[in-house]
Every structure is written in structure tokens, then in C-alpha cells.
Scaffold this motif. Sequence first.
Motif, PDB file in Angstrom:
ATOM      1  N   GLY A  37       0.789  -1.242   0.000  1.00 55.72           N
ATOM      2  CA  GLY A  37       0.000   0.000   0.000  1.00 55.72           C
ATOM      3  C   GLY A  37       0.812   1.279   0.000  1.00 55.72           C
ATOM      4  N   ASN A  38       2.133   1.159  -0.136  1.00 56.16           N
ATOM      5  CA  ASN A  38       2.982   2.362  -0.138  1.00 56.16           C
ATOM      6  C   ASN A  38       2.702   3.244  -1.355  1.00 56.16           C
ATOM      7  OD1 ASN A  38       4.833   1.577   2.206  1.00 56.16           O
ATOM      8  ND2 ASN A  38       4.901  -0.206   0.882  1.00 56.16           N
ATOM      9  N   GLY A  39       2.572   2.598  -2.521  1.00 56.31           N
ATOM     10  CA  GLY A  39       2.307   3.334  -3.760  1.00 56.31           C
ATOM     11  C   GLY A  39       0.962   4.043  -3.704  1.00 56.31           C
ATOM     12  N   ARG A  40      -0.048   3.322  -3.200  1.00 59.93           N
ATOM     13  CA  ARG A  40      -1.397   3.906  -3.121  1.00 59.93           C
ATOM     14  C   ARG A  40      -1.447   5.069  -2.121  1.00 59.93           C
ATOM     15  NH1 ARG A  40      -6.284   0.918  -1.552  1.00 59.93           N
ATOM     16  NH2 ARG A  40      -5.095  -0.975  -2.000  1.00 59.93           N
ATOM     17  N   TRP A  41      -0.726   4.905  -1.017  1.00 63.70           N
ATOM     18  CA  TRP A  41      -0.651   5.966   0.001  1.00 63.70           C
ATOM     19  C   TRP A  41      -0.112   7.244  -0.644  1.00 63.70           C
ATOM     20  CZ3 TRP A  41       3.159   9.103   1.970  1.00 63.70           C
ATOM     21  CH2 TRP A  41       2.897   9.726   3.206  1.00 63.70           C
ATOM     22  N   ALA A  42       0.932   7.102  -1.470  1.00 60.87           N
ATOM     23  CA  ALA A  42       1.548   8.268  -2.128  1.00 60.87           C
ATOM     24  C   ALA A  42       0.596   8.860  -3.170  1.00 60.87           C
ATOM     25  CB  ALA A  42       2.866   7.848  -2.777  1.00 60.87           C
ATOM     26  N   LYS A  43      -0.011   7.966  -3.971  1.00 59.96           N
ATOM     27  CA  LYS A  43      -0.923   8.406  -5.026  1.00 59.96           C
ATOM     28  C   LYS A  43      -2.084   9.217  -4.448  1.00 59.96           C
ATOM     29  CE  LYS A  43      -3.403   6.660  -9.053  1.00 59.96           C
ATOM     30  NZ  LYS A  43      -4.211   5.539  -9.562  1.00 59.96           N
ATOM     31  N   ASN A  44      -2.625   8.736  -3.306  1.00 63.04           N
ATOM     32  CA  ASN A  44      -3.722   9.441  -2.631  1.00 63.04           C
ATOM     33  C   ASN A  44      -3.350  10.880  -2.254  1.00 63.04           C
ATOM     34  OD1 ASN A  44      -5.208   7.130  -2.759  1.00 63.04           O
ATOM     35  ND2 ASN A  44      -4.971   6.575  -0.590  1.00 63.04           N
ATOM     36  N   ALA A  51       7.868   8.393  -2.365  1.00 60.34           N
ATOM     37  CA  ALA A  51       7.495   9.049  -1.095  1.00 60.34           C
ATOM     38  C   ALA A  51       6.750   8.055  -0.198  1.00 60.34           C
ATOM     39  CB  ALA A  51       6.642  10.276  -1.365  1.00 60.34           C
ATOM     40  N   GLY A  52       5.978   7.178  -0.834  1.00 64.43           N
ATOM     41  CA  GLY A  52       5.261   6.136  -0.090  1.00 64.43           C
ATOM     42  C   GLY A  52       6.227   5.133   0.532  1.00 64.43           C
ATOM     43  N   HIS A  53       7.275   4.773  -0.209  1.00 67.99           N
ATOM     44  CA  HIS A  53       8.262   3.826   0.318  1.00 67.99           C
ATOM     45  C   HIS A  53       9.010   4.434   1.506  1.00 67.99           C
ATOM     46  CE1 HIS A  53       7.327   1.135  -2.836  1.00 67.99           C
ATOM     47  NE2 HIS A  53       7.900   1.820  -3.805  1.00 67.99           N
ATOM     48  N   LYS A  54       9.289   5.743   1.379  1.00 68.64           N
ATOM     49  CA  LYS A  54       9.997   6.439   2.461  1.00 68.64           C
ATOM     50  C   LYS A  54       9.151   6.438   3.739  1.00 68.64           C
ATOM     51  CE  LYS A  54      12.795  10.550   2.830  1.00 68.64           C
ATOM     52  NZ  LYS A  54      13.127  11.850   2.250  1.00 68.64           N
ATOM     53  N   PHE A  94      15.688   3.484  -5.927  1.00 68.00           N
ATOM     54  CA  PHE A  94      15.315   4.116  -4.653  1.00 68.00           C
ATOM     55  C   PHE A  94      15.166   3.057  -3.552  1.00 68.00           C
ATOM     56  CE2 PHE A  94      12.444   5.660  -1.418  1.00 68.00           C
ATOM     57  CZ  PHE A  94      12.980   6.898  -1.130  1.00 68.00           C
ATOM     58  N   LEU A  95      14.467   1.972  -3.870  1.00 67.78           N
ATOM     59  CA  LEU A  95      14.251   0.906  -2.877  1.00 67.78           C
ATOM     60  C   LEU A  95      15.583   0.346  -2.366  1.00 67.78           C
ATOM     61  CD1 LEU A  95      11.266  -0.978  -4.528  1.00 67.78           C
ATOM     62  CD2 LEU A  95      11.222   0.210  -2.327  1.00 67.78           C
ATOM     63  N   LEU A 230      -3.358   1.060   4.707  1.00 65.36           N
ATOM     64  CA  LEU A 230      -2.165   1.128   3.861  1.00 65.36           C
ATOM     65  C   LEU A 230      -0.931   1.084   4.759  1.00 65.36           C
ATOM     66  CD1 LEU A 230      -3.343   3.975   1.412  1.00 65.36           C
ATOM     67  CD2 LEU A 230      -3.705   1.495   1.215  1.00 65.36           C
ATOM     68  N   TRP A 231       0.123   0.408   4.300  1.00 64.42           N
ATOM     69  CA  TRP A 231       1.289   0.197   5.174  1.00 64.42           C
ATOM     70  C   TRP A 231       1.826   1.482   5.830  1.00 64.42           C
ATOM     71  CZ3 TRP A 231       3.335  -2.980   8.364  1.00 64.42           C
ATOM     72  CH2 TRP A 231       4.618  -2.741   8.847  1.00 64.42           C
ATOM     73  N   PRO A 232       1.986   2.610   5.083  1.00 65.55           N
ATOM     74  CA  PRO A 232       2.535   3.804   5.757  1.00 65.55           C
ATOM     75  C   PRO A 232       1.624   4.349   6.868  1.00 65.55           C
ATOM     76  CG  PRO A 232       2.753   4.007   3.391  1.00 65.55           C
ATOM     77  CD  PRO A 232       1.842   2.831   3.635  1.00 65.55           C
TER      78      PRO A 232
END
Length: 256
Positions: A37-44, A51-54, A94-95, A230-232
Motif C-alpha cells: 500500500g505504499n504506492g497507493r498511500w503516495a498516489k492518494n 514518497a510512499g516507500h519512504k 530508490f528501494l 495502507l502500510w505507511p
Amino acid sequence: MFKRLNQVAKIFVHKKQDLIQLDVSSIPLHVAIIMDGNGRWAKNRGLPRIAGHKEGMNAVKKVTRAASEIGIKVLTLYAFSTENWKRPQEEIQFLMKLPSDFFDTFVPELVEKNIRVMSIGEIDPLPLHTKEALTRACEQTKQNTGMVLNFALNYGSQDEICKAVQQIAQDVEQKKLHPKDISRDTIEDYLMTHHLPDVDLLIRTSGEKRISNFLLWQIAYSELIFSEILWPDVSEEIFMAMILEYQNRHRRFGGL
Ligand code: V07
């Protein structure tokens, strides 16, 4: 090595006004997490995926603190799967910097909390700087006797099982092993998790209800929690609530 605590004390955690009451005598020994859910968190938020991975790494730190505090013995986190190489080059780059970021900002706290870093997965194909950060984190925490923080990096469970079968076949060929002596315990000895206790609880965040090639053999008897969060967005409190959910299920079936 991984004995269950046998205390009757309870742990109280503040969750806004609520109080989460965990039973110390039935804390899962080994919790594994698919941090989705890192990507979705950032997209939202209109932010780039990285930024979601961070922010996801901050959630790793929070959950590590909480898990260690309540006496979990092993926390296995799916940080990078063998399928993740299909992502855009920029995202992979980045990862691959995250292990060294994590090392720079968190190893002193891991040492202070007596947490040991370990890993499963094929380390060789990772960039040299990633491997070095991982090796350093493992080295600098290897005397620690508390929780094991186990990162699954370039891990895929079907590959793990293939490697185990190849090694078993080789040992049979070299007469170190007789086919009729191959039991479930033998197979476990050849998996990358041979040194770890059984997985009691598998968590996947972000609403996907799939296992995605993570610990296929090891979750045979695990409780599974699929959360929409979401994970973050996972905090210490949310993680504690998931452990409470595990305990509520366990109380029902544990005595049978
Ligand atoms: C990664 C952050 C968490 C969300 C999911 C994917 C992105 C911590 C590590 C790590 C790995 C080894 C190590 C220390 C830290 C990590 C990757 C991705 C590749 F020794 N988080 N994290 N590694 N994410």
C-alpha cells in the motif's frame, strides 16, 4: 532459543481513549508482514511512489519498536520480492537505498533495544551498496539476543522451495540422506527459515487478499490478517490492535 514468555501481566496500550489489553502469555512468537500500500498511500496524496516507500520505512520503525516491546521473538518483513525487479528502474534504485538509510538512522536504536537484524532471500543479485548496508546491520547487531528483525530481500517462496529440493537431491546423491528419511522436518531444515520458529501470524496490509509467493510452506498453520490499512498508515497502536485480533482468535481455538 525461542521460548514463550510465561507471564500473567498484561500490557496496556493507549489508543486514543481506548485501552488495548494484550495477554503476555499468548504473544505470537513469529509475525510476518507483507507491507503493501505504499504506492497507493503516495498516489492518494499526489506524491511520487518513492514518497510512499519512504513513509513505509517509518512504519517499519514503528512496528519494530512495538513488536520488540511486547515480546515478539521474530518479525519478518517482506521488503523486496523476486517479482519487484519488474518495477521501473528508478523505483528499484530508490528501494535499494532504503537498507542503508535504515542502517544510518536506526541501527543505534536496534543495538539499544537488543534487536538483531537478519535476512532471507537471494542477496547476491542486490547492488553492492545494498548488500553492504545489510551485512553491516547484521554484523553490528549479531550479539543482540532480543527480537530478530528479519528482512525478506529478493525473496520468493517457490524459488526457496526449489533450492531446498535441489540441495536435498544433492545430499541424497552424495549418500548424506536417504529418500525414506525425508520428512517435513527435513524439508524445514533446508528452507531459508530453518533457524526461525514457525510463523504464528501473517499480516497483509492494503486490502489485497493474496500470499504473493511469501513463506508458502511456513504459513501452513498461521493465522492470517488482511487489513485495509495502507502500510505507511500503520502505527504502533494499529499493530497492537492486530496482535489483539490474533489473541482473540487464539483464545477461541487455543485450548482445543
Ligand atoms: C523497504 C520500506 C517498507 C515498505 C515496503 C517496501 C519499501 C526497510 C528495509 C531494510 C532492508 C534491509 C535492511 C534494513 C532495512 C527495506 C527495502 C524496501 C528494499 F538491512 N524498509 N525497506 N528494504 N521498504
